[in-house]
Design a protein around this motif. Sequence first.
Motif, PDB file in Angstrom:
ATOM      1  N   MET A   1       0.893  -1.481   0.318  1.00 31.99           N
ATOM      2  CA  MET A   1       0.268  -0.042   0.148  1.00 31.99           C
ATOM      3  C   MET A   1       1.136   1.394   0.470  1.00 31.99           C
ATOM      4  O   MET A   1       1.661   2.029   0.713  1.00 31.99           O
ATOM      5  CB  MET A   1      -0.829  -0.020   1.218  1.00 31.99           C
ATOM      6  CG  MET A   1      -1.593  -0.799   0.898  1.00 31.99           C
ATOM      7  SD  MET A   1      -3.156  -0.966   0.183  1.00 31.99           S
ATOM      8  CE  MET A   1      -4.428  -2.702   0.939  1.00 31.99           C
ATOM      9  N   SER A   2       0.516   2.307  -0.763  1.00 27.16           N
ATOM     10  CA  SER A   2       1.253   3.973  -0.890  1.00 27.16           C
ATOM     11  C   SER A   2       0.852   4.265   0.349  1.00 27.16           C
ATOM     12  O   SER A   2      -0.470   4.683   0.626  1.00 27.16           O
ATOM     13  CB  SER A   2       1.117   4.401  -2.449  1.00 27.16           C
ATOM     14  OG  SER A   2       0.179   4.392  -2.663  1.00 27.16           O
ATOM     15  N   SER A   3       1.419   4.624   0.972  1.00 21.93           N
ATOM     16  CA  SER A   3       1.540   6.037   2.045  1.00 21.93           C
ATOM     17  C   SER A   3       0.746   7.164   1.331  1.00 21.93           C
ATOM     18  O   SER A   3       1.411   7.956   0.375  1.00 21.93           O
ATOM     19  CB  SER A   3       2.476   5.928   2.548  1.00 21.93           C
ATOM     20  OG  SER A   3       3.079   5.203   3.650  1.00 21.93           O
ATOM     21  N   GLN A  10      -7.389  11.481   6.276  1.00 21.65           N
ATOM     22  CA  GLN A  10      -8.409  12.122   7.307  1.00 21.65           C
ATOM     23  C   GLN A  10      -8.939  10.440   7.867  1.00 21.65           C
ATOM     24  O   GLN A  10      -9.324   9.319   7.123  1.00 21.65           O
ATOM     25  CB  GLN A  10      -8.960  12.794   6.409  1.00 21.65           C
ATOM     26  CG  GLN A  10      -8.948  13.768   6.454  1.00 21.65           C
ATOM     27  CD  GLN A  10      -9.794  14.887   5.922  1.00 21.65           C
ATOM     28  OE1 GLN A  10     -10.811  14.777   5.501  1.00 21.65           O
ATOM     29  NE2 GLN A  10      -9.163  16.004   5.745  1.00 21.65           N
ATOM     30  N   LEU A  11      -9.426  10.442   9.045  1.00 25.29           N
ATOM     31  CA  LEU A  11     -10.349   9.950   9.857  1.00 25.29           C
ATOM     32  C   LEU A  11     -10.942   9.864  10.124  1.00 25.29           C
ATOM     33  O   LEU A  11     -10.729  10.771  11.915  1.00 25.29           O
ATOM     34  CB  LEU A  11      -8.966   8.550  10.488  1.00 25.29           C
ATOM     35  CG  LEU A  11      -9.246   7.114  10.778  1.00 25.29           C
ATOM     36  CD1 LEU A  11     -10.653   6.298  10.132  1.00 25.29           C
ATOM     37  CD2 LEU A  11      -8.543   6.239  12.061  1.00 25.29           C
ATOM     38  N   THR A  12     -12.434   9.790  10.538  1.00 19.07           N
ATOM     39  CA  THR A  12     -13.466   9.476  11.688  1.00 19.07           C
ATOM     40  C   THR A  12     -14.162   8.570  12.489  1.00 19.07           C
ATOM     41  O   THR A  12     -13.857   7.140  11.449  1.00 19.07           O
ATOM     42  CB  THR A  12     -14.588  10.418  10.214  1.00 19.07           C
ATOM     43  OG1 THR A  12     -14.768   9.172   9.468  1.00 19.07           O
ATOM     44  CG2 THR A  12     -14.265  11.575   9.350  1.00 19.07           C
ATOM     45  N   LEU A  22     -15.806   3.223  11.508  1.00 21.39           N
ATOM     46  CA  LEU A  22     -14.217   3.740  11.532  1.00 21.39           C
ATOM     47  C   LEU A  22     -14.161   4.357   9.480  1.00 21.39           C
ATOM     48  O   LEU A  22     -14.431   3.379   8.857  1.00 21.39           O
ATOM     49  CB  LEU A  22     -12.275   3.287  11.500  1.00 21.39           C
ATOM     50  CG  LEU A  22     -12.208   3.189  13.202  1.00 21.39           C
ATOM     51  CD1 LEU A  22     -10.702   1.975  13.122  1.00 21.39           C
ATOM     52  CD2 LEU A  22     -12.191   3.798  13.712  1.00 21.39           C
ATOM     53  N   GLN A  23     -14.069   5.063   9.516  1.00 24.83           N
ATOM     54  CA  GLN A  23     -13.534   5.594   8.341  1.00 24.83           C
ATOM     55  C   GLN A  23     -13.171   6.648   8.108  1.00 24.83           C
ATOM     56  O   GLN A  23     -12.731   7.929   8.490  1.00 24.83           O
ATOM     57  CB  GLN A  23     -15.224   6.401   7.905  1.00 24.83           C
ATOM     58  CG  GLN A  23     -16.837   5.903   8.420  1.00 24.83           C
ATOM     59  CD  GLN A  23     -18.093   6.151   8.204  1.00 24.83           C
ATOM     60  OE1 GLN A  23     -17.200   8.324   7.567  1.00 24.83           O
ATOM     61  NE2 GLN A  23     -19.304   5.682   7.748  1.00 24.83           N
ATOM     62  N   GLY A  24     -11.907   6.612   5.976  1.00 29.55           N
ATOM     63  CA  GLY A  24     -11.559   7.200   5.601  1.00 29.55           C
ATOM     64  C   GLY A  24      -9.877   6.717   5.609  1.00 29.55           C
ATOM     65  O   GLY A  24     -10.202   5.441   5.398  1.00 29.55           O
ATOM     66  N   SER A  48     -11.465   3.286   3.293  1.00 33.43           N
ATOM     67  CA  SER A  48     -10.778   4.109   2.305  1.00 33.43           C
ATOM     68  C   SER A  48      -9.756   2.930   1.626  1.00 33.43           C
ATOM     69  O   SER A  48      -8.696   2.542   0.917  1.00 33.43           O
ATOM     70  CB  SER A  48     -11.172   5.202   0.963  1.00 33.43           C
ATOM     71  OG  SER A  48     -10.233   6.284   2.619  1.00 33.43           O
ATOM     72  N   ARG A  49      -8.270   3.739   3.493  1.00 33.48           N
ATOM     73  CA  ARG A  49      -6.809   3.808   2.690  1.00 33.48           C
ATOM     74  C   ARG A  49      -6.220   2.188   4.572  1.00 33.48           C
ATOM     75  O   ARG A  49      -6.862   2.876   4.951  1.00 33.48           O
ATOM     76  CB  ARG A  49      -6.378   4.108   2.450  1.00 33.48           C
ATOM     77  CG  ARG A  49      -6.227   5.043   0.855  1.00 33.48           C
ATOM     78  CD  ARG A  49      -5.654   6.390   0.624  1.00 33.48           C
ATOM     79  NE  ARG A  49      -5.584   6.222  -0.524  1.00 33.48           N
ATOM     80  CZ  ARG A  49      -4.060   7.699  -0.949  1.00 33.48           C
ATOM     81  NH1 ARG A  49      -3.448   8.054  -0.078  1.00 33.48           N
ATOM     82  NH2 ARG A  49      -4.619   8.023  -2.330  1.00 33.48           N
ATOM     83  N   LEU A  50      -5.803   1.603   4.279  1.00 29.73           N
ATOM     84  CA  LEU A  50      -4.935   1.073   5.727  1.00 29.73           C
ATOM     85  C   LEU A  50      -3.550   0.810   4.457  1.00 29.73           C
ATOM     86  O   LEU A  50      -3.529   0.282   4.008  1.00 29.73           O
ATOM     87  CB  LEU A  50      -5.573  -0.126   5.939  1.00 29.73           C
ATOM     88  CG  LEU A  50      -5.251  -1.423   6.352  1.00 29.73           C
ATOM     89  CD1 LEU A  50      -5.493  -0.560   8.034  1.00 29.73           C
ATOM     90  CD2 LEU A  50      -5.628  -2.691   6.311  1.00 29.73           C
TER      91      LEU A  50
END
Length: 363
Positions: A1-3, A10-12, A22-24, A48-50
């Motif tokens: 995964m690319s940083s 953003q993480l909500t 968790l979202q984002g 969306s990203r991890l």
Amino acid sequence: MSSPDPNRAQLTRSDRDGTVALQGDLVVWTLPTLPDGAVPRLDLSGLSRLDTAGAWYLSRQQAAGATLSGLSERHAELLDTVAGAMTEPVPDPAPDMPRWRQMLDRAGRRVVSGLVFFRELAEYLGRFVAALLRALRHPSEFRLTSLVYHCQETGLRAVPIVTLMSFLIGVVLAFQGATQLRQFGAEVFVVDLIAIAVLRELGILLTAIIVAGRTASALTAAIGSMKMHEEIDAMRTLGMDPDMVLILPRVLALVLMLPILGLISDVAGLVGGAVMSWIELGISPAMFLARLSDVEASNALVGLVKAPVFALIIGVIGCHAGMKVGKDADSLGRQTSTAVVNAIFAVIIADALFSIFFSEVNL
């Protein structure tokens, strides 16, 4: 995964009925916003990203008993990879364990580690013998060019340092022996002292120590470097046996060259002793040779018999350490120094056992 860009990550987080949604982006930049404690349930359907940092956080929560839901297949694969790469440290003895039990625990672990080490050395010795028998049955598979090259590296290039070292040892023995024997008027016996000490013990022992220092480290560095760059795996893929290509020529070259180096060491030690005896005691070379002829030839035989055994010890330890090298340079340096120390220590132990054996059989 690319940083992702830290300014855009953003993480909500929303809590409902004991479930944290968790979202984002769950990445290294948003990780500090999450709680350190255990969370009962995590809803990850909105991720969306991890990255690996986020996967590490999820694996810790999972190990603490948290329930993960809504994780996509792509993120689940990354979580499994990170969780599989995590190692659990070996727990130290409990702090409240009595000191004597802690000492026994450490001693037991070291004994088990030593037994495993000896078992691995026996395995590599067996691999060398098996490769040698295979080469005798199928001479076309034997790499003569590699053997000649390693004989040159192991033997020919070691001649100057072995000769100089043995010459100086003979000089020191003659000087110290003359100083002590002069008190009793027995200066002529310095020849016997030099001959027995050099031919029986010091010549081959110091030669083996020098070879262990320069060759065991070279074996470990060469094989370990190939292991780091996955060249040994490539050999197996191409159908080449690493035992035939790497272990057999190196160990066999040591077995062939160490007796020759031991003989050169004996001659250089006697020459050094003769020179110092002539200077310090006035014993002429002709008188030195006449006195030397009275020394039993079995002393030289006892010393040279040890050479093949010492060579096997040095070669097996060096090849074993090279094969134990990991993927990092630190492992290569650690295994190289360990190989030299182990080889020298094993040679000295073997020499002590030989001395006891020859003493018992009156040789």
